[in-house]
Scaffold this active site. Sequence first.
Site, PDB file in Angstrom:
ATOM      1  N   SER A 136      33.548 -50.664 -34.609  1.00 36.44           N
ATOM      2  CA  SER A 136      33.201 -50.013 -33.339  1.00 36.44           C
ATOM      3  C   SER A 136      33.408 -48.515 -33.483  1.00 36.44           C
ATOM      4  O   SER A 136      34.316 -48.075 -34.195  1.00 36.44           O
ATOM      5  CB  SER A 136      34.102 -50.528 -32.217  1.00 36.44           C
ATOM      6  OG  SER A 136      33.864 -49.794 -31.031  1.00 36.44           O
ATOM      7  N   TYR A 150      42.472 -52.218 -28.881  1.00 40.37           N
ATOM      8  CA  TYR A 150      41.194 -52.676 -29.454  1.00 40.37           C
ATOM      9  C   TYR A 150      40.671 -51.630 -30.450  1.00 40.37           C
ATOM     10  O   TYR A 150      40.236 -51.973 -31.554  1.00 40.37           O
ATOM     11  CB  TYR A 150      40.207 -52.904 -28.311  1.00 40.37           C
ATOM     12  CG  TYR A 150      38.758 -53.090 -28.706  1.00 40.37           C
ATOM     13  CD1 TYR A 150      38.271 -54.340 -29.095  1.00 40.37           C
ATOM     14  CD2 TYR A 150      37.865 -52.015 -28.662  1.00 40.37           C
ATOM     15  CE1 TYR A 150      36.930 -54.507 -29.428  1.00 40.37           C
ATOM     16  CE2 TYR A 150      36.533 -52.174 -28.991  1.00 40.37           C
ATOM     17  CZ  TYR A 150      36.063 -53.424 -29.377  1.00 40.37           C
ATOM     18  OH  TYR A 150      34.742 -53.584 -29.711  1.00 40.37           O
TER      19      TYR A 150
END
Length: 241
Positions: A136, A150
């Site tokens: 990501s 995360y």
Amino acid sequence: MPVTIVTGGSRGIGAATARRLAADGHDIAIGYHHDHDAARHVVTDIRALGRHTVAVPADTTDPDQVNRLFDTAENLGPLTGLVNNAGVTSPIGPFTDLRLDDLRHVIDVNLVGYILCAQQAARRLTHGGAIVNISSAAATLGSPGEYIHYAAVKAATDTLTTGLAKELAPHGIRVNAVAPGVIRTDIHALSGMPDRPDRAAGRIPMGRAGEPDEIAAAVAWLLGPDASYTTGAVVRVAGGL
Ligand code: NAP
């Protein structure tokens, strides 16, 4: 004939990737958690493209279920690739509100799950192949006020990619990552902000969220022969973020 496993292939980026790879001539094993209907739709689409496919409910945090996913995939033919994609976020919010069980779940699915699947792939790609880890843009942005834990786990994905690329290169296995920005999938609703892609548009240089197909295209390139000298790369597909 390429045979590729796509974890989290029932929805979002994984489903788009499974369909794209099938269109490119891959037979596909889809791993998913519990959304049988969504997995069935992807299977139908892949069969309509004339490719072989199988959908396997397999929690990637469970080594036995991962093993079964890989065993089942090999019924399609010798494995050539893995897309490590199954991932979760947790409720968006300040760092101080993060709950321990949410932290553990994010680490378990996005890191332990990726490692278990990569380990199976490394053992089974005995004639070479390719792994793509879905990371990501959060890995370098840090996701303040949203989900720093995360982001940290996604940074670990990039390190996993670097190390595996070096360790597996002599075995003919290329390992790369794709780092998506904000992509229009269900993941945002699951983190409590379904309209996050639209809200984020203003801070994305290209002025819009991305679509799952735009990530699938990068994965397809990294798995294919045009990327034959590419390993250890993190390809950012994030509209300039
Ligand atoms: P999504 O639409 O929520 O889909 C998640 C997929 O993962 C589903 O197929 C789900 O299966 C599966 N899954 C979840 N937990 C699992 C588990 N324990 N075992 C096996 N499968 C599991 O998510 P997405 O947005 O496509 O995200 C895919 C990947 O891209 C993730 O790694 C995510 O971190 C990354 N990413 C997404 C974005 C974004 O903006 N969307 C941005 C950057 C990175 P079920 O259908 O059965 O629930």
